[in-house]
Motif scaffolding. Structure first.
Motif, PDB file in Angstrom:
ATOM      1  N   MET A  98       0.834  -1.206   0.000  1.00  0.00           N
ATOM      2  CA  MET A  98       0.000   0.000   0.000  1.00  0.00           C
ATOM      3  C   MET A  98       0.869   1.257   0.000  1.00  0.00           C
ATOM      4  N   LEU A  99       1.948   1.226   0.772  1.00  0.00           N
ATOM      5  CA  LEU A  99       2.858   2.372   0.794  1.00  0.00           C
ATOM      6  C   LEU A  99       3.516   2.588  -0.566  1.00  0.00           C
ATOM      7  N   ALA A 100       3.675   1.509  -1.320  1.00  0.00           N
ATOM      8  CA  ALA A 100       4.285   1.606  -2.647  1.00  0.00           C
ATOM      9  C   ALA A 100       3.273   1.973  -3.724  1.00  0.00           C
ATOM     10  N   GLY A 101       2.015   2.178  -3.326  1.00  0.00           N
ATOM     11  CA  GLY A 101       1.006   2.623  -4.276  1.00  0.00           C
ATOM     12  C   GLY A 101      -0.029   1.596  -4.665  1.00  0.00           C
ATOM     13  N   ALA A 102       0.024   0.397  -4.107  1.00  0.00           N
ATOM     14  CA  ALA A 102      -0.951  -0.636  -4.459  1.00  0.00           C
ATOM     15  C   ALA A 102      -2.319  -0.301  -3.883  1.00  0.00           C
ATOM     16  N   ASP A 103      -3.369  -0.368  -4.701  1.00  0.00           N
ATOM     17  CA  ASP A 103      -4.722  -0.159  -4.198  1.00  0.00           C
ATOM     18  C   ASP A 103      -5.638  -1.322  -4.565  1.00  0.00           C
TER      19      ASP A 103
ATOM     20  N   LEU B  20      -0.302  -5.590  -5.542  1.00  0.00           N
ATOM     21  CA  LEU B  20       0.726  -5.982  -4.581  1.00  0.00           C
ATOM     22  C   LEU B  20       1.913  -6.656  -5.267  1.00  0.00           C
ATOM     23  N   GLY B  21       1.755  -6.937  -6.557  1.00  0.00           N
ATOM     24  CA  GLY B  21       2.879  -7.461  -7.325  1.00  0.00           C
ATOM     25  C   GLY B  21       4.015  -6.464  -7.438  1.00  0.00           C
ATOM     26  N   VAL B  22       3.773  -5.199  -7.065  1.00  0.00           N
ATOM     27  CA  VAL B  22       4.829  -4.191  -7.095  1.00  0.00           C
ATOM     28  C   VAL B  22       5.985  -4.584  -6.180  1.00  0.00           C
ATOM     29  N   LEU B  23       5.703  -5.405  -5.177  1.00  0.00           N
ATOM     30  CA  LEU B  23       6.747  -5.831  -4.241  1.00  0.00           C
ATOM     31  C   LEU B  23       7.701  -6.850  -4.853  1.00  0.00           C
ATOM     32  N   ARG B  24       7.375  -7.375  -6.024  1.00  0.00           N
ATOM     33  CA  ARG B  24       8.207  -8.407  -6.661  1.00  0.00           C
ATOM     34  C   ARG B  24       8.919  -7.898  -7.906  1.00  0.00           C
ATOM     35  N   HIS B  25       8.749  -6.606  -8.221  1.00  0.00           N
ATOM     36  CA  HIS B  25       9.378  -6.052  -9.407  1.00  0.00           C
ATOM     37  C   HIS B  25      10.881  -5.856  -9.195  1.00  0.00           C
TER      38      HIS B  25
ATOM     39  N   GLY C  31      12.654  -9.521   2.502  1.00  0.00           N
ATOM     40  CA  GLY C  31      12.491 -10.962   2.595  1.00  0.00           C
ATOM     41  C   GLY C  31      11.031 -11.346   2.739  1.00  0.00           C
ATOM     42  N   ALA C  32      10.725 -12.590   2.456  1.00  0.00           N
ATOM     43  CA  ALA C  32       9.382 -13.169   2.635  1.00  0.00           C
ATOM     44  C   ALA C  32       8.312 -12.436   1.835  1.00  0.00           C
ATOM     45  N   VAL C  33       8.650 -11.978   0.634  1.00  0.00           N
ATOM     46  CA  VAL C  33       7.663 -11.333  -0.234  1.00  0.00           C
ATOM     47  C   VAL C  33       6.808 -12.408  -0.889  1.00  0.00           C
ATOM     48  N   LYS C  34       5.493 -12.257  -0.829  1.00  0.00           N
ATOM     49  CA  LYS C  34       4.565 -13.253  -1.356  1.00  0.00           C
ATOM     50  C   LYS C  34       3.966 -12.800  -2.679  1.00  0.00           C
ATOM     51  N   ALA C  35       3.356 -13.755  -3.372  1.00  0.00           N
ATOM     52  CA  ALA C  35       2.652 -13.441  -4.616  1.00  0.00           C
ATOM     53  C   ALA C  35       1.326 -12.752  -4.300  1.00  0.00           C
ATOM     54  N   PRO C  36       0.821 -11.917  -5.201  1.00  0.00           N
ATOM     55  CA  PRO C  36      -0.461 -11.254  -4.957  1.00  0.00           C
ATOM     56  C   PRO C  36      -1.591 -12.221  -4.608  1.00  0.00           C
TER      57      PRO C  36
END
Length: 272
Positions: A60-65, A70-75, A83-88
């Motif tokens: 959310m802080l990275a702009g996901a709404d 939430l895939g922005v965390l895997r770019h 660490g521990a980044v999950k798939a949307p």
């Protein structure tokens, strides 16, 4: 000269980080106790609930709404700094397991995290030694799709969900959200406001000195006994816009000029 239509931008470098600002923000959240509090208070029947909740917050802080966002965390190289980044889809399954009781658990996490943040960042709510202002209001957030749970047409005339918010501020600090609730889009503004104000005052007490005087402010949509009584029980003063109903109009009309010579009375506003 014209730009070539054959040029396209591609984000394919595995070492690029599109949201590097998340690193200091999430470290600050960890210092404020977010991760520990999520583990202690969140009882969602889903593995690693605290880790996934922190991931949703980061997204959310990275702009996901949305869940897909939430895939922005895997770019790029994001997984190299987090660490521990999950798939949307994993975050989606996690979020769909929430009940209202789990939302209340997140409220507890929020208030305690904010208290921890206030301790390590004294300027967050500077000026509370004088007075703090607790503002209550709601807004409609437009949504799309008839299957959206709770969506409806509210006072704005658009289909959406109703967000009820309480923020605290001072003459020296910007507003900080201390309580929030997401409600059906068709609900009235004051619904649940008394409970929200009570929660907001408790959180404000955790984040400010005990000597701080708090003034709860709201517009005429919240003019009523439940919200005002909740604020007074919490030890706050109240400033609320009074509705111009027939009884109020009659009371104003009955006042002579001498009766208001020492009190500036405006027909649309008063302080209780």
């Amino acid at each position: 000269m014209q730009a070539s239509h054959k040029v396209s931008a591609v984000f394919d470098d595995p070492n690029l980080i599109g949201s590097a600002g998340l690193v200091p923000v999430m470290r600050l959240a960890e210092r404020a106790g977010l991760h520990t509090l999520l583990q202690e208070h969140l009882s969602v029947a889903n593995p690693n609930a605290g880790v996934k909740a922190a991931g949703v917050i980061a997204g959310m802080l990275a702009g996901a709404d949305s869940i897909d966002d939430l895939g922005v965390l895997r770019h790029g190289g994001m997984t190299k700094v987090f660490g521990a980044v999950k798939a949307p889809s994993t975050y989606g399954t996690f979020l769909r397991s929430f009940t209202f009781g789990h939302v209340r658990q997140l409220d507890a996490v929020h208030s305690r995290t904010l208290a921890g943040l206030a301790k390590i960042t004294p300027r967050l709510l500077a000026g509370t030694d004088a007075m703090a202002f607790l503002d209550v209001d709601d807004t409609i957030r437009e949504v799309h799709g008839y299957a959206k749970q709770g969506s409806g047409y509210g006072y704005s005339g658009v289909r959406g969900l109703n967000a009820l918010l309480a923020t605290v501020s001072t003459s020296q600090s910007a507003p900080v959200v201390v309580a929030q609730r997401l409600r059906k889009g068709s609900c009235g503004s004051p619904r649940g406001a008394a409970r929200l104000v009570a929660d907001a005052l408790k959180t404000t007490d955790l984040t400010t000195p005990h000597s701080t005087r708090v003034l709860v402010r709201a517009d005429s949509a919240f003019y009523g006994q439940p919200m005002v009584a909740a604020a007074l029980r919490g030890g706050a003063d109240v400033s609320v816009t009074v509705r111009l109903d027939p009884r109020v109009k009659a009371a104003i009309a009955s006042l002579g000029e001498d009766a208001v010579s020492y009190t500036h009375l405006r027909a649309h506003e008063t302080v209780l």
